[in-house]
Motif scaffolding. Structure first.
Motif, PDB file in Angstrom:
ATOM      1  N   TYR A  29      10.454   7.479  16.742  1.00 10.54           N
ATOM      2  CA  TYR A  29      10.800   7.840  15.347  1.00 10.54           C
ATOM      3  C   TYR A  29      11.378   6.763  14.474  1.00 10.54           C
ATOM      4  O   TYR A  29      10.817   7.009  13.224  1.00 10.54           O
ATOM      5  CB  TYR A  29      12.178   8.835  15.599  1.00 10.54           C
ATOM      6  CG  TYR A  29      12.863   9.444  14.406  1.00 10.54           C
ATOM      7  CD1 TYR A  29      12.235  10.339  13.744  1.00 10.54           C
ATOM      8  CD2 TYR A  29      14.110   8.685  13.796  1.00 10.54           C
ATOM      9  CE1 TYR A  29      12.822  10.716  12.497  1.00 10.54           C
ATOM     10  CE2 TYR A  29      14.752   9.161  12.773  1.00 10.54           C
ATOM     11  CZ  TYR A  29      14.051  10.354  12.147  1.00 10.54           C
ATOM     12  OH  TYR A  29      14.511  10.672  10.899  1.00 10.54           O
ATOM     13  N   VAL A  30      12.116   5.804  14.769  1.00  6.66           N
ATOM     14  CA  VAL A  30      12.211   4.670  13.948  1.00  6.66           C
ATOM     15  C   VAL A  30      11.128   4.086  13.478  1.00  6.66           C
ATOM     16  O   VAL A  30      11.081   3.580  12.554  1.00  6.66           O
ATOM     17  CB  VAL A  30      13.456   3.799  14.609  1.00  6.66           C
ATOM     18  CG1 VAL A  30      13.588   2.502  14.105  1.00  6.66           C
ATOM     19  CG2 VAL A  30      14.603   4.505  14.894  1.00  6.66           C
ATOM     20  N   VAL A  31      10.021   3.735  14.330  1.00 10.83           N
ATOM     21  CA  VAL A  31       8.903   2.915  13.898  1.00 10.83           C
ATOM     22  C   VAL A  31       8.120   3.673  13.227  1.00 10.83           C
ATOM     23  O   VAL A  31       7.788   3.166  12.179  1.00 10.83           O
ATOM     24  CB  VAL A  31       8.118   2.591  15.305  1.00 10.83           C
ATOM     25  CG1 VAL A  31       6.703   2.220  14.977  1.00 10.83           C
ATOM     26  CG2 VAL A  31       8.908   1.512  16.082  1.00 10.83           C
ATOM     27  N   VAL A  32       7.931   4.934  13.446  1.00  7.66           N
ATOM     28  CA  VAL A  32       7.123   5.787  12.472  1.00  7.66           C
ATOM     29  C   VAL A  32       7.953   5.770  11.151  1.00  7.66           C
ATOM     30  O   VAL A  32       7.211   5.838   9.925  1.00  7.66           O
ATOM     31  CB  VAL A  32       6.853   7.078  13.025  1.00  7.66           C
ATOM     32  CG1 VAL A  32       6.254   8.077  11.919  1.00  7.66           C
ATOM     33  CG2 VAL A  32       5.939   7.234  14.173  1.00  7.66           C
ATOM     34  N   ARG A  33       9.067   5.931  10.939  1.00  9.85           N
ATOM     35  CA  ARG A  33       9.817   6.053   9.904  1.00  9.85           C
ATOM     36  C   ARG A  33       9.742   4.941   8.969  1.00  9.85           C
ATOM     37  O   ARG A  33       9.672   4.859   7.937  1.00  9.85           O
ATOM     38  CB  ARG A  33      11.270   6.556  10.192  1.00  9.85           C
ATOM     39  CG  ARG A  33      12.371   6.811   9.049  1.00  9.85           C
ATOM     40  CD  ARG A  33      13.783   7.135   9.519  1.00  9.85           C
ATOM     41  NE  ARG A  33      14.569   7.266   8.266  1.00  9.85           N
ATOM     42  CZ  ARG A  33      15.052   8.354   7.556  1.00  9.85           C
ATOM     43  NH1 ARG A  33      14.607   9.416   7.944  1.00  9.85           N
ATOM     44  NH2 ARG A  33      15.577   8.228   6.507  1.00  9.85           N
ATOM     45  N   LEU A  34       9.954   3.773   9.743  1.00 12.16           N
ATOM     46  CA  LEU A  34       9.815   2.477   8.852  1.00 12.16           C
ATOM     47  C   LEU A  34       8.469   2.226   8.406  1.00 12.16           C
ATOM     48  O   LEU A  34       8.250   1.730   7.263  1.00 12.16           O
ATOM     49  CB  LEU A  34      10.292   1.121   9.900  1.00 12.16           C
ATOM     50  CG  LEU A  34      11.808   1.193  10.060  1.00 12.16           C
ATOM     51  CD1 LEU A  34      11.945   0.156  11.048  1.00 12.16           C
ATOM     52  CD2 LEU A  34      12.536   0.829   8.925  1.00 12.16           C
ATOM     53  N   ALA A  35       7.678   2.495   9.227  1.00  9.81           N
ATOM     54  CA  ALA A  35       5.890   2.647   8.647  1.00  9.81           C
ATOM     55  C   ALA A  35       5.796   3.284   7.416  1.00  9.81           C
ATOM     56  O   ALA A  35       5.090   2.951   6.394  1.00  9.81           O
ATOM     57  CB  ALA A  35       5.026   2.970   9.793  1.00  9.81           C
ATOM     58  N   HIS A  38       7.431   1.727   4.575  1.00  6.20           N
ATOM     59  CA  HIS A  38       6.726   0.446   3.878  1.00  6.20           C
ATOM     60  C   HIS A  38       5.517   0.954   3.190  1.00  6.20           C
ATOM     61  O   HIS A  38       5.149   0.508   2.114  1.00  6.20           O
ATOM     62  CB  HIS A  38       6.351  -0.353   5.118  1.00  6.20           C
ATOM     63  CG  HIS A  38       5.608  -1.405   4.835  1.00  6.20           C
ATOM     64  ND1 HIS A  38       5.849  -2.642   4.108  1.00  6.20           N
ATOM     65  CD2 HIS A  38       4.371  -1.654   5.082  1.00  6.20           C
ATOM     66  CE1 HIS A  38       4.920  -3.361   4.047  1.00  6.20           C
ATOM     67  NE2 HIS A  38       3.713  -2.788   4.462  1.00  6.20           N
ATOM     68  N   ALA A  39       4.800   2.066   3.800  1.00  4.28           N
ATOM     69  CA  ALA A  39       3.525   2.637   3.162  1.00  4.28           C
ATOM     70  C   ALA A  39       3.990   2.948   1.687  1.00  4.28           C
ATOM     71  O   ALA A  39       3.405   2.905   0.820  1.00  4.28           O
ATOM     72  CB  ALA A  39       3.016   3.326   3.767  1.00  4.28           C
ATOM     73  N   LEU A  40       4.939   3.927   1.679  1.00  5.04           N
ATOM     74  CA  LEU A  40       5.355   4.531   0.118  1.00  5.04           C
ATOM     75  C   LEU A  40       5.947   3.354  -0.645  1.00  5.04           C
ATOM     76  O   LEU A  40       5.466   3.667  -1.943  1.00  5.04           O
ATOM     77  CB  LEU A  40       6.605   5.601   0.528  1.00  5.04           C
ATOM     78  CG  LEU A  40       6.180   6.711   1.174  1.00  5.04           C
ATOM     79  CD1 LEU A  40       7.459   7.646   1.579  1.00  5.04           C
ATOM     80  CD2 LEU A  40       5.356   7.728   0.321  1.00  5.04           C
ATOM     81  N   LYS A  41       6.459   2.304  -0.165  1.00  9.63           N
ATOM     82  CA  LYS A  41       6.993   1.407  -1.003  1.00  9.63           C
ATOM     83  C   LYS A  41       5.667   0.516  -1.545  1.00  9.63           C
ATOM     84  O   LYS A  41       5.600   0.064  -2.649  1.00  9.63           O
ATOM     85  CB  LYS A  41       7.766   0.300  -0.426  1.00  9.63           C
ATOM     86  CG  LYS A  41       9.285   0.829  -0.402  1.00  9.63           C
ATOM     87  CD  LYS A  41      10.141  -0.310   0.324  1.00  9.63           C
ATOM     88  CE  LYS A  41      11.521   0.422   0.341  1.00  9.63           C
ATOM     89  NZ  LYS A  41      12.560  -0.673   0.900  1.00  9.63           N
ATOM     90  N   ALA A  42       4.756   0.395  -0.613  1.00  7.79           N
ATOM     91  CA  ALA A  42       3.594  -0.316  -1.057  1.00  7.79           C
ATOM     92  C   ALA A  42       2.727   0.419  -2.092  1.00  7.79           C
ATOM     93  O   ALA A  42       2.292  -0.154  -2.839  1.00  7.79           O
ATOM     94  CB  ALA A  42       2.821  -0.845   0.041  1.00  7.79           C
ATOM     95  N   HIS A  43       2.579   1.660  -1.937  1.00  6.16           N
ATOM     96  CA  HIS A  43       1.884   2.666  -2.616  1.00  6.16           C
ATOM     97  C   HIS A  43       2.475   2.440  -3.977  1.00  6.16           C
ATOM     98  O   HIS A  43       1.827   2.538  -5.110  1.00  6.16           O
ATOM     99  CB  HIS A  43       1.947   4.011  -2.289  1.00  6.16           C
ATOM    100  CG  HIS A  43       1.248   4.956  -2.871  1.00  6.16           C
ATOM    101  ND1 HIS A  43      -0.107   4.993  -3.135  1.00  6.16           N
ATOM    102  CD2 HIS A  43       1.546   6.005  -3.587  1.00  6.16           C
ATOM    103  CE1 HIS A  43      -0.533   5.920  -3.972  1.00  6.16           C
ATOM    104  NE2 HIS A  43       0.503   6.542  -4.549  1.00  6.16           N
TER     105      HIS A  43
END
Length: 52
Positions: A29-35, A38-43
């Protein structure tokens, strides 16, 4: 059916498996949430970079 000792071992085994599944689930859960974060910030940076 089960002796008292066998029943206790079975209960400990099931609790250990359950605890292991909870720990693995929480880590995933933590790994997917951080991923996703990160993807939303990069977008957002990508979208903001293309603005005039």
């Amino acid at each position: 059916m089960f002796s008292a000792v066998g029943g206790a071992h079975l209960l400990i085994l099931l609790l250990t498996w359950g605890l292991g599944l909870v720990v693995v689930g929480a880590a995933l859960y933590v790994v997917v949430r951080l991923a996703v974060l990160h993807a939303l910030k990069a977008h957002t940076r990508w979208i903001d970079g293309g603005k005039p």
